[in-house]
Every structure is written in C-alpha cells, then in structure tokens.
Motif scaffolding. Structure first.
Motif, short mmCIF file in Angstrom:
data_model
loop_
_atom_site.label_atom_id
_atom_site.label_comp_id
_atom_site.label_asym_id
_atom_site.label_seq_id
_atom_site.Cartn_x
_atom_site.Cartn_y
_atom_site.Cartn_z
N ARG A 244 5.77 18.25 -14.97
CA ARG A 244 5.72 17.04 -15.79
C ARG A 244 5.17 15.83 -15.03
NH1 ARG A 244 11.62 16.25 -17.89
NH2 ARG A 244 12.02 17.21 -15.87
N SER A 245 5.63 15.62 -13.81
CA SER A 245 5.21 14.42 -13.10
C SER A 245 3.75 14.50 -12.68
CB SER A 245 6.12 14.17 -11.89
OG SER A 245 6.11 15.26 -11.01
N GLU A 246 3.26 15.71 -12.34
CA GLU A 246 1.85 15.85 -12.00
C GLU A 246 0.96 15.58 -13.21
OE1 GLU A 246 4.23 17.95 -11.19
OE2 GLU A 246 3.98 18.74 -9.14
N ARG A 247 1.43 16.02 -14.40
CA ARG A 247 0.66 15.74 -15.61
C ARG A 247 0.71 14.26 -15.97
NH1 ARG A 247 2.45 21.15 -16.73
NH2 ARG A 247 4.46 20.47 -17.55
N LEU A 248 1.88 13.63 -15.75
CA LEU A 248 1.98 12.19 -16.02
C LEU A 248 1.04 11.41 -15.12
CD1 LEU A 248 3.29 9.75 -17.39
CD2 LEU A 248 5.04 9.78 -15.61
N LEU A 249 0.86 11.86 -13.89
CA LEU A 249 -0.06 11.20 -12.97
C LEU A 249 -1.44 11.04 -13.61
CD1 LEU A 249 -0.56 10.26 -9.95
CD2 LEU A 249 -1.31 12.60 -9.53
N ILE A 250 -1.90 12.11 -14.26
CA ILE A 250 -3.22 12.09 -14.91
C ILE A 250 -3.19 11.28 -16.20
CG2 ILE A 250 -5.02 13.52 -15.92
CD1 ILE A 250 -4.72 13.83 -12.86
N ASP A 251 -2.20 11.50 -17.03
CA ASP A 251 -2.13 10.82 -18.33
C ASP A 251 -1.93 9.32 -18.18
OD1 ASP A 251 -2.50 13.19 -19.68
OD2 ASP A 251 -0.36 13.51 -20.08
N ALA A 252 -1.09 8.92 -17.22
CA ALA A 252 -0.83 7.49 -17.03
C ALA A 252 -2.09 6.77 -16.56
CB ALA A 252 0.30 7.29 -16.02
N ALA A 253 -2.87 7.42 -15.71
CA ALA A 253 -4.12 6.82 -15.27
C ALA A 253 -5.10 6.68 -16.44
CB ALA A 253 -4.74 7.66 -14.16
N GLN A 254 -5.21 7.73 -17.26
CA GLN A 254 -6.11 7.67 -18.41
C GLN A 254 -5.69 6.56 -19.37
OE1 GLN A 254 -8.95 8.24 -21.08
NE2 GLN A 254 -8.93 9.79 -19.47
N ALA A 255 -4.39 6.43 -19.63
CA ALA A 255 -3.90 5.43 -20.57
C ALA A 255 -4.10 4.01 -20.06
CB ALA A 255 -2.42 5.67 -20.86
N ALA A 256 -4.10 3.84 -18.73
CA ALA A 256 -4.24 2.50 -18.16
C ALA A 256 -5.69 2.04 -18.06
CB ALA A 256 -3.59 2.46 -16.78
N LEU A 257 -6.64 2.93 -18.31
CA LEU A 257 -8.05 2.56 -18.24
C LEU A 257 -8.45 1.66 -19.40
CD1 LEU A 257 -9.69 5.99 -17.30
CD2 LEU A 257 -9.69 3.92 -15.90
N PRO A 258 -9.44 0.80 -19.20
CA PRO A 258 -9.99 0.05 -20.34
C PRO A 258 -10.49 1.01 -21.40
CG PRO A 258 -10.82 -0.82 -18.26
CD PRO A 258 -10.10 0.46 -17.93
N GLU A 259 -10.25 0.71 -22.65
CA GLU A 259 -10.59 1.63 -23.74
C GLU A 259 -12.06 2.03 -23.73
OE1 GLU A 259 -9.96 1.98 -28.60
OE2 GLU A 259 -9.19 0.25 -27.49
N GLU A 260 -12.93 1.11 -23.32
CA GLU A 260 -14.35 1.39 -23.40
C GLU A 260 -14.83 2.39 -22.35
OE1 GLU A 260 -13.81 -2.51 -21.05
OE2 GLU A 260 -12.97 -1.52 -22.83
N VAL A 261 -14.01 2.71 -21.35
CA VAL A 261 -14.45 3.67 -20.33
C VAL A 261 -13.64 4.96 -20.33
CG1 VAL A 261 -15.29 1.81 -18.84
CG2 VAL A 261 -13.00 2.74 -18.46
#
Length: 223
Positions: A42-59
């Motif tokens: 779970r935490s390894e997957r959150l590492l990826i998902d949290a980074a994606q969610a924090a990106l500016p929407e346009e990128v």
C-alpha cells in the motif's frame, strides 16, 4: 510466522543484499537490515499516486517519473499500470536486485512493467545520478531507505541533507513533485525540505498493523 528461506545472497559495493522467501512472500535484507517485503504494497503504491495527484493538472498526462529504488517492484509496477505516466525511469544501485527482477523470483511482480516501452532501468547510485544527469522529471518518487532518519548505508544520508535536496530540485521541472517514502514521520525532514526551498510540504500517513504509520513526505519545486 514461518522461518525465512534464503534464495540468494550477494556481496556488492555497498555491502550484502539478501533475497529471502517467507511462506508466499519475498523479503529484501540489506546489510542485515530488513528493507522491504511483498506482504503489503500500500505505501509503495501511495508513493506513486500521491506524486501524481500533487502534480499540476496540465502535466499529469504524460508526466515523467523517476523511481529511486527498485526494491520488490511495487512502485514500478504501479506506475506502469497507470497510463497517465509517460517516461518511467528506475534507479537501482544493486545489480542483484535488478537480476532478481529480470530473471528471478521478483519478475512475477515487475515483469509487465519491465516490458513496458516507457520503462528504463538505470543501474547507478541515486545520488550520483541526481548530481550528474541532465535529465529532468515531473516527479521523483524515492524509496531507497527506511526513511530520512534510518538509512540503509551512511552514504545515503546526504540525500536528505541540503546537498541531496538541491540535487533533487535540479532534476525536477518547475512545479514538479518530490515524494519520499519513510517508515516513520520525520519533522526534521519536513524542515529540511522547507529550508531547501520546496513548497507545499506535507506528510501522508499509511496505517500499519502495529507501530507508527508508514508515511510519504511530499514537496513541490516552485514554478
């Protein structure tokens, strides 16, 4: 709990790494310290998902991500399963770990991701790569230790200090996200991120069966 069975043991330039199987799960031990296993990703997957969610929407669509540490492959596999990521680079300094994924037991986790045309494995030290590479990314997802306060080897400590954080910022595009996995929260590391000029510093927790939660430290390089 069943006794572990050692599947491979290698002596590398940074010490000993061991792959063990315990019942149906695999474990990686580095220099006698438990690093990670396949019991709960779970935490390894959150590492990826949290980074994606924090990106500016346009990128978000087509964003380039650097995963620091191949480990048991959960972070890579999760990134490759998300079509929004573009280029996916993984830095791993231990040849043994790369072998375990390419032609060993861990291929069951990472095989599809390694076959993905977006994926490249870089056999090098993370700090060396951050300091010398001209490549830039929209997200850095780092999981090479048990956390900023609990490193596998002493030379990893520089990653979480001013020098290492400056190197991380240099590899990030403006608005890019730095995500760092840790087995426990670190208020000192949050302060280091702010002192290094990152914005939006925060920590996401992942509850575990016992003990303090695993966390992902997040920070943004200002645009």
């Amino acid at each position: 709990m069943s006794a572990p069975v050692t599947l491979d043991r290698r002596e590398g330039p940074h010490g000993e790494v061991v792959l063990r199987r315990r019942a149906e799960h695999f474990e990686i031990i580095a220099n006698g310290t438990f690093l990670m296993d396949t019991s709960d990703g779970r935490s390894e997957r959150l590492l990826i998902d949290a980074a994606q969610a924090a990106l500016p929407e346009e990128v978000r669509a087509g964003a380039a991500v650097l995963v620091g540490g191949l480990g048991v492959g959960f972070s890579l596999a999760h990134a490759a399963a998300d079509p929004r990521w573009g280029r996916i680079a993984v830095v791993e300094r231990e040849e043994a770990i790369i072998d375990w994924h390419r032609q060993g037991p861990l291929a069951s986790i990472s095989g599809a991701a390694l076959a993905d045309s977006r994926t490249v494995i870089l056999h090098t030290d993370l700090m060396d790569y951050l300091r010398t590479s001209p490549d830039t990314y929209d997200a850095l997802c780092l999981d090479i230790d048990n956390g900023p306060d609990w490193t596998v080897t002493e030379d990893n400590e520089s990653l979480y200090a001013a020098e290492g954080l400056a190197a991380c910022a240099a590899r990030l595009n403006p608005g890019g996200v730095l995500a760092v996995w840790s087995a426990r929260p670190s208020a000192d590391f949050e302060g280091s991120l702010r002192n290094a000029g990152f914005s939006g510093v925060r920590t996401e927790e992942i509850p575990v069966a016992r003990g303090v939660p695993d966390v992902v430290h997040l920070a943004v390089r200002p645009g």
